[in-house]
Design a protein around this motif. Structure first.
Motif, short mmCIF file in Angstrom:
data_model
loop_
_atom_site.label_atom_id
_atom_site.label_comp_id
_atom_site.label_asym_id
_atom_site.label_seq_id
_atom_site.Cartn_x
_atom_site.Cartn_y
_atom_site.Cartn_z
N PHE A 1 50.85 70.00 29.58
CA PHE A 1 51.09 70.38 30.98
C PHE A 1 51.38 69.15 31.82
O PHE A 1 52.37 69.09 32.55
N PHE A 2 50.53 68.12 31.69
CA PHE A 2 50.72 66.92 32.50
C PHE A 2 51.99 66.17 32.10
O PHE A 2 52.58 65.46 32.90
N ALA A 3 52.42 66.33 30.85
CA ALA A 3 53.62 65.63 30.41
C ALA A 3 54.87 66.24 31.03
O ALA A 3 55.96 65.70 30.88
N GLY A 4 54.73 67.37 31.67
CA GLY A 4 55.86 67.91 32.41
C GLY A 4 56.52 69.12 31.78
O GLY A 4 57.73 69.30 31.92
N LEU A 5 55.77 69.93 31.10
CA LEU A 5 56.34 71.17 30.56
C LEU A 5 56.89 71.99 31.72
O LEU A 5 56.26 72.12 32.77
N SER A 6 58.08 72.54 31.49
CA SER A 6 58.79 73.22 32.59
C SER A 6 57.95 74.35 33.18
O SER A 6 57.33 75.13 32.47
N TRP A 7 57.97 74.44 34.52
CA TRP A 7 57.29 75.53 35.20
C TRP A 7 57.83 76.87 34.75
O TRP A 7 57.11 77.87 34.76
N LYS A 8 59.11 76.87 34.35
CA LYS A 8 59.72 78.15 33.92
C LYS A 8 58.99 78.73 32.72
O LYS A 8 59.02 79.92 32.48
N ASP B 89 59.79 56.62 37.98
CA ASP B 89 59.31 57.03 39.31
C ASP B 89 59.26 58.54 39.45
O ASP B 89 58.27 59.10 39.91
N GLU B 90 60.34 59.18 39.01
CA GLU B 90 60.35 60.65 39.05
C GLU B 90 59.20 61.19 38.22
O GLU B 90 58.52 62.14 38.59
N GLU B 91 59.02 60.53 37.09
CA GLU B 91 57.99 60.97 36.16
C GLU B 91 56.62 60.92 36.83
O GLU B 91 55.83 61.87 36.76
N ILE B 92 56.34 59.81 37.54
CA ILE B 92 55.05 59.66 38.20
C ILE B 92 54.92 60.67 39.33
O ILE B 92 53.85 61.28 39.51
N GLU B 93 56.01 60.92 40.04
CA GLU B 93 55.98 61.94 41.09
C GLU B 93 55.58 63.28 40.50
O GLU B 93 54.71 63.99 41.02
N GLY B 94 56.25 63.62 39.38
CA GLY B 94 55.95 64.89 38.73
C GLY B 94 54.49 64.96 38.32
O GLY B 94 53.82 66.00 38.50
#
Lengths: 380, 625
Positions: free
Chosen positions: A175-182, B8-13
């Motif tokens: 989740f924290f790694a950025g799995l798509s909200w979709k 930077d985008e990554e940290i924002e996310g």
């Protein structure tokens, strides 16, 4: 010149340096509360718990001394060791309570699934770090596979509580790694709808001849008992009924330390381990329960602060996931004791009796401390 | 969905996700807080009432433990009711002072105090702990008169376990003892915690352990209303307990008594089995011990006496100790030779009194010119079997003996059975580490052939193999329990005879070996022991070599005795239609004919004729190998 490194003051400083005072203070509050409750719930175990605490604090200190880079280099070996041991359990494990969880390695019995609670988020954090800048759908698929293998092995033991914790630890990293909200939102919705329908259609689902897909009979029993504890007041509902009575009878101010009748007349089973929260609630009332929630919030906020300041992707993910694991322990335990979640064997973090869980949790705290101390040096 | 993002985008996310996680946490905690508020404020009145004024307690109703009786119904383990004086430590402030005061009206020995301390330390939660058991009526009356002085102290009627025969059959009956931390863990692991609420005792050894589940029964519950002091004031509901099943054994306790008495003061073991069912008729390990000592926690002195005795009375020599079978191995070897076609029944083999192998001379007691299979058993020729072992090879021997269950746990319904050693090159490879130790040498096969060398079997295995020889080749799983008896309905659930396998053998081969074994007791090595026997009995003497003292201290006088060979004997009778098969071993008893065979004679006389001997079996120093 004599070597200043061995001057007592410097030695002491070196000893104290890895420790984050904020986390340590929060931990001290929780551990002391746990000790007080242990004196009431099961005084004969208080001494043992002191020993457990000592061991756990040593583990925390050792983890805090380890720089995050060193920790990351352990990710793959620990993960592989964990998987091999889990396969070992499946093949040669000792069966207890109808479940294979223990591996006898001659000297002692070990529970490899416990190791996975640390190794899992560590491995995934390491993996995402390797892929930094090129994280795509494939990365997530591989991560999911890395997560699925040990979780599947633990589920088949069968151990629902631990597999949920390990799965959660891994999913937090993803989740924290950025799995798509979709992807996240539909799954979350599905979960809400599923839980909702279980509550609404509970009566039909709990008919004895209804078989539940993917869940074992005892797990079905637990969910059904939760929905209606009175269906089995002598047996499985006993825990939940008695613990809600204990919590409710505590009122706003509680009955006072050592004065809990539910506790002292032995109505609360497992009152020193998974159900110790009901002792707190009975003896210290709403004031005590809300105070405990507040301390946990402080711990979690501190964890997130460390995660936000962490220097690398891997340490960010790891700190965030460890914090969420602490939350999961606390929420699942208090939820089950107060009767809004099914009874799965998850202890109240830093408070329940038992050495294994305490060591694992304190290792987590130690890792947070280490990440925090090395926040400035992203590239060393 | 490929997302290549800048750091930077990554940290924002990441920050956004931490925020979401924090909100999620707060939401969940808010739900918990709401639940606490609901329970502790909204529902407080109701739940407080339930907790304080109207406490409903679930009291366990402990089931009666099943009894153990022999095949004729003679009780071996039973219960009796007696009064105990119990202290509830959570309700007594100064335990020591209370005990001092109690000792003024009731006899309380230092031993009672020590036991009380021990139980208190081991006890789970806040159960009441006995300070004195088995109160006399007078003591009960005295206490009741002064009860007001002792809040938290009560007289309880409890059931006690009693082993009326004391040492007889102790090793097989076993004993129960107080539930300790380790037992608790086992109970929990088996998911039996609810069923043991209120139980104080659990099977620790022997049948009491193996059949714990059947004997214990199912705990019932009484739902009672208790007042603020925790006393039951009203019974609300009751779910009665189900008593445990009784065990009716296949064992004949009278035969067991005769067999134990036949040993006198000698150490050893005896197993007698009904070859038609695998039911055990007697299972002796001498010396024994009194299981009654263990029921309420054995005292330190008693425990040390048992532990320090050089005779190791706690050791079950019948199923745990392993011994080389000596010459009792020969009938099985003869069968192996016949079945493999390596020997014919009437084939005469040279017997110069030794056998040469690899430049080494394997010696026999005497030279007999030539012997055939029959004579080789009757006179116990070694040379015949040296040659046969060499011809069969170690794999041939091991393969044949394995069928008789030698070197394999029999699966008897007793805990702690040893596996023994059926020697083979494969066994050596797994047993030893050094490559030179792992090698199998041809000379080792030769000594295995006469039952010495690495051969090591339990007496139970030897008796069970003899039973398979007696019944024509059916190997049973030996068992002690014949029936489980439902204590409420008297319904008897039989334990079925469980054949493990039918050993493929030709009837005429078995008959030939049997004829030779009968002759052993007419004109051979067993003739002196069975002189004038009124029934046909097949048997074989054996002598198990003792090579080392295994680390015991050297004591002049004792050593000579403990270095003597073990005396072994196997037998079945009546020879034509056997109802009993047995193996006997007397430690350091010398030749098989000297100690073991006379014991077998007394046991068989009692079993077949009902003759009860009036003294232990004689030691026959004239007997020969």
């Amino acid at each position: 010149m004599t070597d200043q490194r061995f001057h007592p003051v410097n030695l002491l400083r070196g000893f104290v340096r890895p420790v984050d005072p904020v986390l340590l203070a929060i931990l001290a509050v929780l551990l002391s509360a746990g000790y007080l409750l242990m004196l009431s719930a099961s005084p004969e175990r208080a001494h043992n718990q002191m020993v457990n605490t000592g061991v756990a604090l040593c583990a925390m200190w050792a983890a805090a001394r380890l720089p995050p880079q060193r920790l990351m280099s352990l990710a793959v070996p620990l993960y592989l060791l964990g998987v091999v041991l889990l396969i070992g359990v499946a093949a040669f494990g000792e069966t207890s309570k109808g479940a294979k969880r223990w591996l006898d390695i001659g000297v002692t019995r070990i529970q490899p699934s416990e190791l996975m609670k640390i190794a899992m988020p560590l491995m995934l954090a390491w993996y995402f770090q390797q892929r930094e800048g090129a994280i795509n759908l494939r990365t997530f698929i591989v991560a999911a596979a890395l997560l699925a293998v040990p979780v599947a092995l633990i589920v088949t033991q069968p151990d629902l509580g631990t597999s949920l914790l390990v799965a959660a630890a891994g999913m937090y990293v993803i989740f924290f790694a950025g799995l798509s909200w979709k992807l996240i939102i539909p799954v979350a919705l599905l979960g809400v709808v599923g839980l909702g329908s279980i509550v609404v259609f509970g009566d039909q689902l709990c008919q004895p001849d209804t078989e539940w897909y993917a869940l074992r009979e005892y797990q079905k029993q637990r969910v059904c008992t939760l929905l209606d504890p009175t269906r089995d007041p002598l047996g499985k509902g006993f825990h939940i009924i008695q613990s809600t009575i204990a919590i409710g009878s505590g009122g706003v101010w509680g009955k006072g330390w050592m004065e809990g009748t539910q506790t002292h007349l032995s109505f609360i089973p497992e009152r020193h381990t998974d159900f110790i929260f009901s002792v707190l609630a009975e003896e210290f009332g709403l004031v005590g329960t809300l105070a405990l929630l507040a301390v946990y919030v402080l711990l979690l906020v501190r964890g997130f602060v460390i995660a936000l300041r962490a220097p690398t992707l891997a340490t960010r993910l790891l700190a965030g996931a460890i914090t969420m694991v602490f939350f999961t322990y606390a929420f699942v335990n208090m939820g089950m004791v107060s009767g809004i979640l099914p009874v799965v064997g998850v202890p109240l973090p830093f408070i329940s009796y038992g050495g294994t869980a305490l060591v694992t949790l304190c290792l987590g705290v130690g890792i947070l401390m280490s990440i925090h101390r090395h926040r400035g040096n992203a590239h060393d | 969905m490929t997302e290549f993002r800048s750091p930077d985008e990554e940290i924002e996310g990441f920050r956004a996700r931490v925020l979401v996680a924090l909100l999620f946490i707060l939401a969940c905690f808010a739900v918990l807080g709401g639940r606490f508020y609901y329970l502790q404020v909204e529902r407080h009145e109701y739940l407080h009432t339930r907790a304080e004024d109207n406490r409903i307690a679930l009291l366990p109703v402990v089931p009666n433990r099943g009894q153990i009786v022999d095949r004729n119904g003679v009780p071996l383990a039973r219960n009796y009711a007696a009064y105990t004086l119990e202290i509830n430590p959570s309700r007594v402030r100064r335990v020591d002072e209370t005990i001092d005061a109690l000792s003024e009206i009731i006899d309380i020995q230092p031993r009672d105090r020590r036991r009380f301390r021990k139980i208190l330390e081991e006890s789970r939660n806040f159960d009441s702990v006995p300070i004195r058991t088995r109160l006399t009526d007078e003591e009960v009356a005295r206490f009741v008169g002064q009860r007001y002085r002792f809040p938290g102290v009560e007289v309880q009627a409890r059931l006690f376990r009693d082993y009326p025969l004391g040492e007889v059959g102790a090793h097989l009956i076993g004993y129960i003892g107080r539930i300790n931390e380790r037992d608790l863990q086992r109970i929990e692991e088996r998911g039996q915690t609810a069923n043991y609420r209120g139980s104080d005792y659990i099977g620790k050894a022997g049948l009491e352990l193996t059949y714990e589940d059947a004997l214990h029964g199912t705990t019932g519950f009484e739902q009672v209303e208790v007042n603020a002091g925790g006393r039951a004031v009203r019974l609300l509901a009751r779910q009665p307990s189900t008593p445990g099943n009784d065990l009716q054994l296949t064992l004949d306790i009278e035969l067991q008594k005769v067999a134990e008495a036949a040993f006198g003061t000698r150490r050893g073991a005896l197993v007698a089995i009904d070859p038609n069912t695998g039911g055990v008729l007697a299972l002796v390990s001498m010396p024994g011990y009194d299981p009654n000592l263990f029921v309420d926690g054995i005292s330190t002195q008693d425990w040390q006496a048992l532990n320090d005795s050089p005779d190791h009375p706690m050791l079950n020599r019948a199923i745990y100790s392993t011994y080389p079978p000596g010459s009792t191995f020969k009938p099985f070897m003869a069968l192996a030779g016949l079945e493999a076609g390596k020997r014919q029944i009437n084939q005469r083999m040279p017997d110069p009194g030794f056998f040469m192998f690899g430049g080494h001379r394997f010696m026999d007691h005497r030279a007999r010119g030539t012997v055939d299979m029959h004579e080789s058993i009757v006179v116990s020729s070694n040379t015949y079997y040296y040659q046969l072992a060499n011809d069969l090879g170690i794999d041939g021997i091991a393969g044949f003996m394995r069928q008789f269950g030698l070197g394999t746990r029999t699966g008897i319904d007793l805990p702690g059975e040893a596996e023994g050693v059926l020697p083979s090159p494969e066994w050596k490879r797994t047993r030893f580490r050094q490559p030179e130790q792992q090698r199998w040498y041809g000379g080792e096969t030769i000594s295995v052939g006469i039952g010495q060398g690495y051969n090591a079997y339990t007496l139970l295995q030897l008796a069970n193999a003899t039973a398979a020889l007696a019944n024509g080749g059916v190997l049973f799983r030996p068992h002690l329990v014949g029936h489980l008896v439902n204590a409420q309905t008297d319904e008897r659930i039989p334990v079925a005879a469980e054949p493990v396998r039918q050993i493929p053998m030709r009837a005429e081969n078995i008959a030939a070996v049997r004829r030779a074994m009968v002759e052993v007791n007419k004109s051979g090595t067993g003739a002196r022991a069975f002189a004038g026997a009124a029934y046909g009995v097949a048997g074989k003497t054996g002598t198990a070599q003792v090579f080392s003292l295994r680390g015991q201290r050297y004591e002049e006088g004792k050593v000579a005795e403990r270095l003597r060979d073990h005396s072994v004997f196997v037998a079945f009778a009546p020879a034509e239609a056997p109802t009993i098969a047995m193996a006997v071993l007397v430690e350091n008893g010398g030749f098989g004919s000297q100690a073991a065979a006379p014991i077998a004679r007394q046991v068989l006389d009692f079993h077949l004729l009902g003759t009860r001997p009036n003294q232990p079996a004689p030691q026959d120093e004239e007997g020969e190998e």
